[in-house]
Design a protein around this motif. Structure first.
Motif, short mmCIF file in Angstrom:
data_model
loop_
_atom_site.label_atom_id
_atom_site.label_comp_id
_atom_site.label_asym_id
_atom_site.label_seq_id
_atom_site.Cartn_x
_atom_site.Cartn_y
_atom_site.Cartn_z
N ASP A 110 0.83 -1.20 0.00
CA ASP A 110 0.00 0.00 0.00
C ASP A 110 0.87 1.26 0.00
O ASP A 110 0.66 2.17 -0.80
CB ASP A 110 -0.93 -0.01 1.21
CG ASP A 110 -1.91 1.15 1.19
OD1 ASP A 110 -2.19 1.66 0.09
OD2 ASP A 110 -2.37 1.56 2.27
N LYS A 111 1.84 1.29 0.90
CA LYS A 111 2.72 2.46 1.02
C LYS A 111 4.16 2.00 1.24
O LYS A 111 4.40 1.03 1.95
CB LYS A 111 2.30 3.37 2.18
CG LYS A 111 0.91 3.95 2.05
CD LYS A 111 0.58 4.78 3.29
CE LYS A 111 -0.84 5.35 3.20
NZ LYS A 111 -1.18 6.12 4.43
N LEU A 113 7.41 3.95 2.64
CA LEU A 113 7.75 5.22 3.28
C LEU A 113 9.24 5.50 3.28
O LEU A 113 9.66 6.57 3.75
CB LEU A 113 7.22 5.22 4.72
CG LEU A 113 5.73 4.93 4.86
CD1 LEU A 113 5.31 4.90 6.32
CD2 LEU A 113 4.91 5.96 4.10
N MET A 127 6.98 0.24 5.68
CA MET A 127 6.01 -0.07 4.63
C MET A 127 4.68 -0.41 5.27
O MET A 127 4.62 -0.83 6.44
CB MET A 127 6.48 -1.26 3.77
CG MET A 127 7.77 -1.05 3.02
SD MET A 127 8.28 -2.56 2.16
CE MET A 127 6.90 -2.78 1.04
N PRO A 225 4.45 0.39 -4.57
CA PRO A 225 3.02 0.25 -4.25
C PRO A 225 2.27 -0.52 -5.33
O PRO A 225 2.48 -0.32 -6.53
CB PRO A 225 2.54 1.70 -4.16
CG PRO A 225 3.76 2.46 -3.75
CD PRO A 225 4.91 1.78 -4.44
#
Length: 396
Positions: A110-111, A113, A127, A225
């Motif tokens: 999803d992410k 970082l 993450m 992602p």
């Protein structure tokens, strides 16, 4: 007139002139031949004289060379001392801690970082993964846990009332009381199972948030992602690679001849070719305690402070190792040891004559080397030893 003849008296005169001319030529040739003979004899005499002079000169040179090549021996004394030696060994820097981060749960990224080169702290979120089915299973597990707890409360209350009523004789049968007790125990076990399932799903959900296990730097990133990750995805590479670089391990293989004298905590100096003119230091922190069977060496780790991050994992270093020498070893000059295809030996002077003594070499330092053999301190040996010096020849 026609029959006029030449007078006879004129013919002998012509014959005499021709004979004189022949004699003159003949004598001339003898004189020339004699001259050639004299010249040849003179040249031969000169050649023989020069040859004899050259032979005399050669004899003199040979006599002088024989006198010059008369062997001379330099004698030294065997000493008992430690021959220290400084050697250079290659080493490699490795991170003090390194971890390849793989997903613990199946899901989609999803992410992300962090990225390559990011400095992170312990516990920092790196993450976030998305797995909706995990959320649903967690809700269902929570519901089942609450249901089991409610059934346990009801069965426990039912057993409590039956037990209170059983005090009146004949009001409650023993079978009903035992059944109620068994039901309460079963509901209690069910609650424990549902709670364990709920905790497992809650832990699985926490895996969707990837955190840093220690302080360090991200050195590799392989996902973005939307990517599907998890054990079912058969990932060949980790999602992230995290290294602790403020402290490094310098790993080196030390030959067995030098590893014996090493001590933990000993300070070691080393240089890095990428940073010329700078000398670094570190302490021996760990030793493998065993020899590599292939290279006959022991693996040693040196902890190196790298707060400034001038050093990088993967760099090579040259370790300068100072060996103190073998206790009780004897030392001789390097030139005193003769190495042949069959053995190593020194030439000892015993009662004025040469005596071969087989030795084994140890460490070297400068012009001295350790030797182990049938020698004692203060023994006399030949320093300028050569293989053509025969055993038993007079030395002194």
């Amino acid at each position: 007139m026609k029959n006029q003849r030449v007078p006879r008296s004129s013919q002998p005169s012509m014959h005499i002139n021709q004979t004189d001319e022949s004699l003159f030529i003949h004598n001339r040739m003898k004189v020339i031949a004699f001259s050639y003979i004299v010249i040849a004899l003179s040249v031969g005499a000169l050649s023989s004289c020069s040859s004899s002079e050259q032979a005399d000169t050669n004899r003199k040179k040979t006599g002088n060379s024989k006198q010059a090549t008369k062997p001379s021996y330099r004698i030294a004394t065997v000493s008992q001392q430690r021959v220290g030696q400084t050697i250079q060994l290659p080493g490699e820097f490795r991170p003090y801690q390194e971890v390849s981060i793989y997903p613990k749960a199946d899901g989609f990224v999803d992410k992300v970082l962090v990225d390559r080169g990011s400095a992170v702290r312990k516990g920092q979120v790196l993450m976030v993964l998305d797995a909706p089915e995990v959320e649903e299973r967690l809700v269902a597990a929570r519901s089942n846990t609450l249901k089991a707890e409610a059934l346990l409360v009801a069965s426990r209350e039912h057993y409590r009332r039956l037990k209170a009523s059983s005090k009146i004789p004949g009001s409650v049968s023993a079978l009903d009381l035992e059944t109620a007790y068994a039901r309460m125990k079963a509901d209690s076990a069910s609650v424990l199972g549902e709670q364990a399932n709920y905790r497992a799903l809650a832990r699985l959900k926490s895996y969707l948030t990837v955190r840093a296990p220690f302080d360090g730097f991200i050195t590799e990133r392989n996902v973005h992602p939307g990517a599907l990750v998890g054990s079912g995805a058969k990932m060949d590479r980790p999602m992230l690679v995290l290294q602790q670089q403020n402290r490094l391990r310098l790993v080196a293989d030390i030959p067995e001849a030098y590893s014996v004298g090493m001590r933990e905590g000993e300070t070691i100096a080393f240089t890095v070719s990428a940073i010329p003119g700078k000398e670094f230091k570190g302490k021996i922190s760990r030793r493998s305690g065993s020899m590599n069977q292939q290279f006959r060496s022991e693996t040693v780790e040196i902890d190196v402070d790298n707060t400034s991050r001038r050093l990088r994992p993967g760099m090579f270093a040259e370790i300068m190792l100072s060996a103190e020498g073998t206790p009780g070893a004897l030392a001789v000059p390097n030139t005193a040891v003769i190495t042949s295809t069959e053995r190593q030996y020194v030439i000892k002077v015993q009662d004025g004559r040469a005596q071969y003594v087989e030795v084994k070499q140890g460490q070297k330092s400068g012009d001295m080397t350790e030797v182990f053999g049938n020698l004692r301190p203060d023994d006399k040996i030949i320093v300028n030893a050569r293989e053509d010096i025969r055993e038993g020849v007079a030395v002194l």
